[in-house]
Design a protein around this motif. Structure first.
Motif, PDB file in Angstrom:
ATOM      1  N   TYR A  45      -1.333 -23.646 -12.887  1.00  0.00           N
ATOM      2  CA  TYR A  45      -1.381 -25.104 -12.532  1.00  0.00           C
ATOM      3  C   TYR A  45      -1.664 -25.257 -11.089  1.00  0.00           C
ATOM      4  CZ  TYR A  45       0.792 -29.706 -11.907  1.00  0.00           C
ATOM      5  OH  TYR A  45       0.937 -31.014 -11.878  1.00  0.00           O
ATOM      6  N   VAL A  46      -1.377 -24.722 -10.133  1.00  0.00           N
ATOM      7  CA  VAL A  46      -1.655 -25.090  -8.641  1.00  0.00           C
ATOM      8  C   VAL A  46      -3.146 -24.996  -8.622  1.00  0.00           C
ATOM      9  CG1 VAL A  46      -1.412 -24.169  -6.123  1.00  0.00           C
ATOM     10  CG2 VAL A  46       0.553 -24.392  -7.604  1.00  0.00           C
ATOM     11  N   ASP A  47      -3.809 -23.746  -9.230  1.00  0.00           N
ATOM     12  CA  ASP A  47      -5.151 -23.548  -8.946  1.00  0.00           C
ATOM     13  C   ASP A  47      -5.911 -25.013  -9.592  1.00  0.00           C
ATOM     14  OD1 ASP A  47      -5.318 -20.819  -8.003  1.00  0.00           O
ATOM     15  OD2 ASP A  47      -4.149 -20.559  -9.788  1.00  0.00           O
ATOM     16  N   VAL A  48      -5.516 -25.138 -10.909  1.00  0.00           N
ATOM     17  CA  VAL A  48      -6.359 -26.279 -11.330  1.00  0.00           C
ATOM     18  C   VAL A  48      -6.135 -27.624 -10.641  1.00  0.00           C
ATOM     19  CG1 VAL A  48      -6.112 -28.017 -13.796  1.00  0.00           C
ATOM     20  CG2 VAL A  48      -6.049 -25.389 -13.905  1.00  0.00           C
ATOM     21  N   MET A  53      -9.683 -30.784  -5.892  1.00  0.00           N
ATOM     22  CA  MET A  53     -10.140 -31.272  -4.427  1.00  0.00           C
ATOM     23  C   MET A  53     -11.291 -30.176  -3.785  1.00  0.00           C
ATOM     24  SD  MET A  53      -8.282 -33.498  -4.090  1.00  0.00           S
ATOM     25  CE  MET A  53      -8.276 -33.992  -2.274  1.00  0.00           C
ATOM     26  N   VAL A  54     -11.881 -29.351  -4.474  1.00  0.00           N
ATOM     27  CA  VAL A  54     -12.752 -28.511  -4.082  1.00  0.00           C
ATOM     28  C   VAL A  54     -14.025 -29.258  -3.528  1.00  0.00           C
ATOM     29  CG1 VAL A  54     -14.492 -26.585  -4.546  1.00  0.00           C
ATOM     30  CG2 VAL A  54     -12.026 -26.197  -5.183  1.00  0.00           C
ATOM     31  N   ALA A  55     -14.617 -29.973  -4.274  1.00  0.00           N
ATOM     32  CA  ALA A  55     -15.793 -30.855  -3.793  1.00  0.00           C
ATOM     33  C   ALA A  55     -15.501 -31.363  -2.462  1.00  0.00           C
ATOM     34  CB  ALA A  55     -16.444 -31.556  -4.694  1.00  0.00           C
ATOM     35  N   TRP A  56     -14.354 -32.375  -2.443  1.00  0.00           N
ATOM     36  CA  TRP A  56     -14.139 -33.011  -1.509  1.00  0.00           C
ATOM     37  C   TRP A  56     -13.816 -32.190  -0.333  1.00  0.00           C
ATOM     38  CZ3 TRP A  56     -14.805 -37.838  -1.323  1.00  0.00           C
ATOM     39  CH2 TRP A  56     -14.552 -38.604  -2.552  1.00  0.00           C
TER      40      TRP A  56
END
Length: 114
Positions: A45-48, A53-56
């Motif tokens: 869940y935390v990974d998803v 937010m990765v691209a931001w």
């Protein structure tokens, strides 16, 4: 950091964001126990949620002039981002950083016109 109206507001937002990134680095260290993802060997869940937010996080330098992720300060998060981005489902749904940056710049320009 993104929406501050004054330099002081932007600076405070930057400090808070960098502190949050440091917290995430520590959480990844603690939760993963040396495994690839926050929950261990498999995406959880935390990974998803964080994956959204990765691209931001990657576009922050272009948008704000701030490098959130750094090889010496956040090596675990950088490695995690690379692993997460290589997952087939992530490749399908994550936005391209350059397109996200262009979108954010367009939205900023619209706000200044109002």
């Amino acid at each position: 950091m993104f929406v501050g109206k004054t330099d002081k507001e932007k600076e405070e937002g930057t400090k808070q964001t960098l502190a949050a990134v440091e917290t995430l680095e520590g959480a990844l260290r603690e939760c993963s126990k040396g495994k690839p993802f926050f929950g261990g060997d498999n995406v959880g869940y935390v990974d998803v949620v964080l994956g959204g937010m990765v691209a931001w996080m990657q576009g922050t330098m272009a948008l704000c002039g701030v490098e959130l992720l750094h090889a010496t300060k956040t090596p675990l998060l950088l490695a995690w981002i690379e692993r997460f981005g290589e997952l087939e489902p992530a490749k399908v749904v994550l936005p391209k950083v350059d397109r996200l940056v262009d979108f954010a710049k367009m939205k900023r320009a619209q706000r200044t016109l109002i």
